[in-house]
Design a protein around this motif. Structure first.
Motif, PDB file in Angstrom:
ATOM      1  N   PRO A   1      55.928  64.450  28.411  1.00 26.16           N
ATOM      2  CA  PRO A   1      54.787  65.083  27.581  1.00 26.16           C
ATOM      3  C   PRO A   1      54.766  66.528  26.867  1.00 26.16           C
ATOM      4  O   PRO A   1      53.929  66.767  26.162  1.00 26.16           O
ATOM      5  CB  PRO A   1      53.846  64.798  28.708  1.00 26.16           C
ATOM      6  CG  PRO A   1      54.405  65.008  30.214  1.00 26.16           C
ATOM      7  CD  PRO A   1      55.585  64.340  29.684  1.00 26.16           C
TER       8      PRO A   1
ATOM      9  N   GLU B   1      55.438  55.621  21.600  1.00 26.23           N
ATOM     10  CA  GLU B   1      54.544  56.759  21.563  1.00 26.23           C
ATOM     11  C   GLU B   1      53.835  56.985  23.177  1.00 26.23           C
ATOM     12  O   GLU B   1      53.891  58.035  23.421  1.00 26.23           O
ATOM     13  CB  GLU B   1      53.370  56.945  20.587  1.00 26.23           C
ATOM     14  CG  GLU B   1      53.659  57.042  19.196  1.00 26.23           C
ATOM     15  CD  GLU B   1      54.511  55.782  18.556  1.00 26.23           C
ATOM     16  OE1 GLU B   1      54.308  54.488  18.986  1.00 26.23           O
ATOM     17  OE2 GLU B   1      55.425  56.089  17.746  1.00 26.23           O
TER      18      GLU B   1
ATOM     19  N   GLU C   1      55.080  60.031  25.732  1.00 27.64           N
ATOM     20  CA  GLU C   1      53.712  60.803  26.296  1.00 27.64           C
ATOM     21  C   GLU C   1      53.909  60.800  28.193  1.00 27.64           C
ATOM     22  O   GLU C   1      53.553  61.817  28.703  1.00 27.64           O
ATOM     23  CB  GLU C   1      52.519  60.180  25.878  1.00 27.64           C
ATOM     24  CG  GLU C   1      51.451  61.117  26.294  1.00 27.64           C
ATOM     25  CD  GLU C   1      51.257  62.368  25.927  1.00 27.64           C
ATOM     26  OE1 GLU C   1      50.745  63.417  26.714  1.00 27.64           O
ATOM     27  OE2 GLU C   1      52.076  62.846  24.823  1.00 27.64           O
TER      28      GLU C   1
END
Length: 355
Positions: free
Chosen positions: A180, A172, A176
């Protein structure tokens, strides 16, 4: 090749036994349905090929593979399972292959060929990669040879894992940082593709696998050499003309400044301030000559003009070295910058210095 089979389904285990015994070059050393004994048996029996079920009772094969990779990365791990959705996870722990049950004779033979080709690969001595973090943001195999990665994201991924080397990053966090604006499914697929491409480039260059997946986190395991530690050491040493020159030679640009990585901005600003304070201290102690002063002003002029304390240090350096005309020129440059860039029409600070 010394082989071990781990599967808690007896029919599947017996089928694998049959394939192993029929395959020239393989020696079946041990079979088990108990996941808890796998790691110790691999060490004890000097296993070279491990056929490992993804789920063995309450034990996850992925976790066993992570542990085995940690203690002996030369073990060839091949996952065997009835569920294709585990394929991506299997390759995250650097498994050689992934067999779906029931395993056919032809598919087993292809897997053995794949294991054999990896065994024959000659890996270069693991010399550190050189990360260029204060200039163009590139990776070199040695002082003269660039490591050419397929995409900019592959380059950034290696830099991120090095930057966050204390424990690595989970999936994760990586997506990100890297993608993003992408939806989760798309960014996850791009992450897996990028890691695969990196491993292929390293394989092509006869370099060891640089990324492992351990306890849900991606970790950069390949040794890396950067000028950062050397620069940190110089900043702690006594301030001398020789050391100041070394600092300026190494610190060509801010940390990853040429790449505009958002994840690097905070540390970039922090470290830039440390270097700036060191140089201001050097100027204040009159440890720089004219050529070094020129280099500092060329690289850091805007930083100096934004702080009254820095302007004062530079001004008094010129005055103390009988460069009165240059001191006044510097104040004039400061005044013009403040008027044109900062909309400061008049400065009592400059008046105070010249009074």
């Amino acid at each position: 090749m010394r082989t071990m089979i781990v599967d808690d389904e007896i029919p599947a285990l017996k089928l694998l036994e049959k394939h192993v015994n029929a395959q020239e070059g393989l020696t079946l050393i041990y079979t088990t349905t108990i996941g808890e004994e796998v790691v110790e048996k691999v060490k004890e029996l000097d296993i070279e090929l491990l056929l490992l079920d993804i789920n063995i009772g309450n034990v996850l094969g992925i976790e066993l593979a992570e542990e085995i990779n940690r203690i002996n990365p030369t073990v060839n791990i091949v996952f065997v399972t009835a569920y294709s959705e585990y394929a991506v996870t299997a390759f995250e722990v650097n498994a050689i292959d992934y067999l779906l049950k029931p395993v056919t004779k032809n598919r087993f033979a292809k897997m053995i060929k794949k294991v054999g080709s990896r065994k024959e690969e000659k890996v270069e001595q693991q010399r550190p990669l050189i990360f260029d973090i204060f200039s163009e943001g590139q990776i070199f195999k040695n002082q003269h040879t660039l490591l050419e990665l397929r995409t900019k994201k592959a380059l950034e991924l290696l830099f991120i894992l090095w930057h966050f080397s204390d424990g690595g990053l989970n999936k994760e966090q990586l997506v990100e940082y890297l993608w993003p604006d992408q939806v989760k499914e798309s960014s996850t697929m791009m992450l897996h593709t990028t890691i695969y491409q990196i491993r292929q480039v390293f394989k092509k260059n006869k370099l060891q696998n640089p990324i492992i997946y351990k306890q849900g986190r991606y970790i950069l395991t390949y040794p890396v050499e950067t000028p950062l530690n050397k620069l940190k050491g110089l900043l702690k040493e006594p301030i001398t003309l020789h050391n100041i020159m070394k600092v300026l030679d190494i610190y060509k640009e801010r940390y990853f400044a040429m790449s505009d990585y958002l994840w690097a901005e905070e540390y970039s600003q922090h470290f830039h301030q440390i270097v700036l304070e060191y140089l201001m201290k050097a100027i204040k102690q009159n440890c720089v000559d004219q050529s070094i002063m020129t280099r500092i002003l060329y690289k850091f002029k805007e930083d100096l003009l934004l702080e009254e304390d820095y302007v004062e240090i530079v001004y008094y350096y010129y005055q103390q070295n009988n460069q009165h005309i240059r001191a006044m020129e510097f104040l004039k440059e400061t005044d013009e910058y403040w008027r044109n860039e900062l909309d400061i029409p008049y400065s009592h600070f400059i008046d105070r210095l010249t009074s």
